[in-house]
Design an enzyme around this catalytic site. Sequence first.
Site, PDB file in Angstrom:
ATOM      1  N   ASP A 216       0.859  -1.181   0.000  1.00  0.00           N
ATOM      2  CA  ASP A 216       0.000   0.000   0.000  1.00  0.00           C
ATOM      3  C   ASP A 216       0.895   1.232   0.000  1.00  0.00           C
ATOM      4  O   ASP A 216       1.651   1.465   0.944  1.00  0.00           O
ATOM      5  CB  ASP A 216      -0.920   0.012   1.218  1.00  0.00           C
ATOM      6  CG  ASP A 216      -1.789   1.253   1.263  1.00  0.00           C
ATOM      7  OD1 ASP A 216      -2.617   1.440   0.350  1.00  0.00           O
ATOM      8  OD2 ASP A 216      -1.625   2.055   2.213  1.00  0.00           O
TER       9      ASP A 216
ATOM     10  N   GLU B 296      -1.338  -1.149  -6.153  1.00  0.00           N
ATOM     11  CA  GLU B 296      -2.578  -0.526  -6.585  1.00  0.00           C
ATOM     12  C   GLU B 296      -2.291   0.468  -7.701  1.00  0.00           C
ATOM     13  O   GLU B 296      -1.266   1.146  -7.699  1.00  0.00           O
ATOM     14  CB  GLU B 296      -3.239   0.191  -5.404  1.00  0.00           C
ATOM     15  CG  GLU B 296      -4.730   0.406  -5.570  1.00  0.00           C
ATOM     16  CD  GLU B 296      -5.387   0.849  -4.275  1.00  0.00           C
ATOM     17  OE1 GLU B 296      -6.619   0.886  -4.217  1.00  0.00           O
ATOM     18  OE2 GLU B 296      -4.656   1.149  -3.312  1.00  0.00           O
TER      19      GLU B 296
ATOM     20  N   ASP C 193      -3.584   1.596   6.731  1.00  0.00           N
ATOM     21  CA  ASP C 193      -2.622   1.217   5.702  1.00  0.00           C
ATOM     22  C   ASP C 193      -2.370  -0.286   5.688  1.00  0.00           C
ATOM     23  O   ASP C 193      -2.272  -0.892   4.614  1.00  0.00           O
ATOM     24  CB  ASP C 193      -1.306   1.974   5.924  1.00  0.00           C
ATOM     25  CG  ASP C 193      -1.487   3.477   5.796  1.00  0.00           C
ATOM     26  OD1 ASP C 193      -2.396   3.895   5.059  1.00  0.00           O
ATOM     27  OD2 ASP C 193      -0.717   4.230   6.430  1.00  0.00           O
TER      28      ASP C 193
END
Length: 401
Positions: A187, A272, A352
Amino acid sequence: MAVYRKVYRFRMEPTQAQGDALLRMAGARRFVWNWGLKRRKEAYAATGKGLTYCQQAAELTALKKQPETAWLKDVDAQLLQQALRDLDRAYQAFFSKRARFPRFKSKKRDEPRFRIPQRVRVEESKVYIPKVGWVRIRQSQPIDWRIKGATFKQDAEGQWYVTLTAEFEVPDVPLPPANPERVVGIDLGLSHFAVLSDGSPPIDPPRFYRKGLAKLRRAQRALSRKQKGSKNHEKARKQLARVHARIRNQRQDWLHKLTTALVRQYDGLCIEDLNLKGMARTKLSRSVQDAALGEFRRQLEYKALWHRKHLAVIDRYFPSSKLCRECGSINPTLSLSERVWTCGCGAVHDRDLNAARNIRAEGIRTIPVAVGHTETLNAWGEGVRPAHSRQSSLNQESHAL
């Protein structure tokens, strides 16, 4: 066999005579570009049609025979032809709406640079340049493959660098299955540069630009006080360029060490797809650009390819931060300032870390796993699909029955 490219960049140490020769070759490249662009504009104004690369290459041969431009014979012929190829590629990019219309290159604004596609070789920490000879370089690593092209460029500090492109072949076979225990979700953010799903300590952003901002401001103020065109102005400009170069080199070195360590440690990486252009337009634009999240992804992509590791990119609309790992529900009211939140089921999530684990669970669905592991299970033994998605699928099946 699949063909891949690897790029090497070395700093050059030319003598005074060699440096002058490099500048002449860069000037010849700029001259041919401007001449070719002018000829294309003239041809289009006269006939309504442009010129092709082959037509301009024939005109270039005739141009070198004219007395006023006979000095072009002292420059490598492939360098001049490459300038015309670059101009033709710029036109193609314009017509395909990928770039703006080509412009003339200014001697003051355009950085000295040129490309030679062939006959450049490296031996004993020296690079051979046609029409220039052997030039010393700071070769930090060996070149194991055949060189397919070279770009020479002078930076704002006045230092020359050579960028060598080499090609190598890799067997065109599927990637080996990954061990789910060696697949990690990453992340990315600004408060923490990266949080890993395996619970490793968060990786804080180095913030090299923020730390060097005071030096940048002093150098910029010193430059603004100097008279343009003076020697002191040129000294101040180079000093400012050195500060920028130091920040850039620190960031690149840190990113390369981080991405190399991640690719070597894990069999699969899940990240991502962030909207970096949109993030760069917000009030956090300075922090976004300082973190260089796009460069981090670029390095991960090609290093995973070289090391034959898996890389899964999750859709940017996947609710990684808002999705509860325990019950599968989504928290629609979660704000950016909430770093820890509690789900209705009672689970307490670190924002997170929860996002990293959700990214891993979503990404592992596309990664083939090793024998003895179920592809639809993650390291915690839970179903990869969110609980609300599984429940909706069961409801649809029950209605169909």
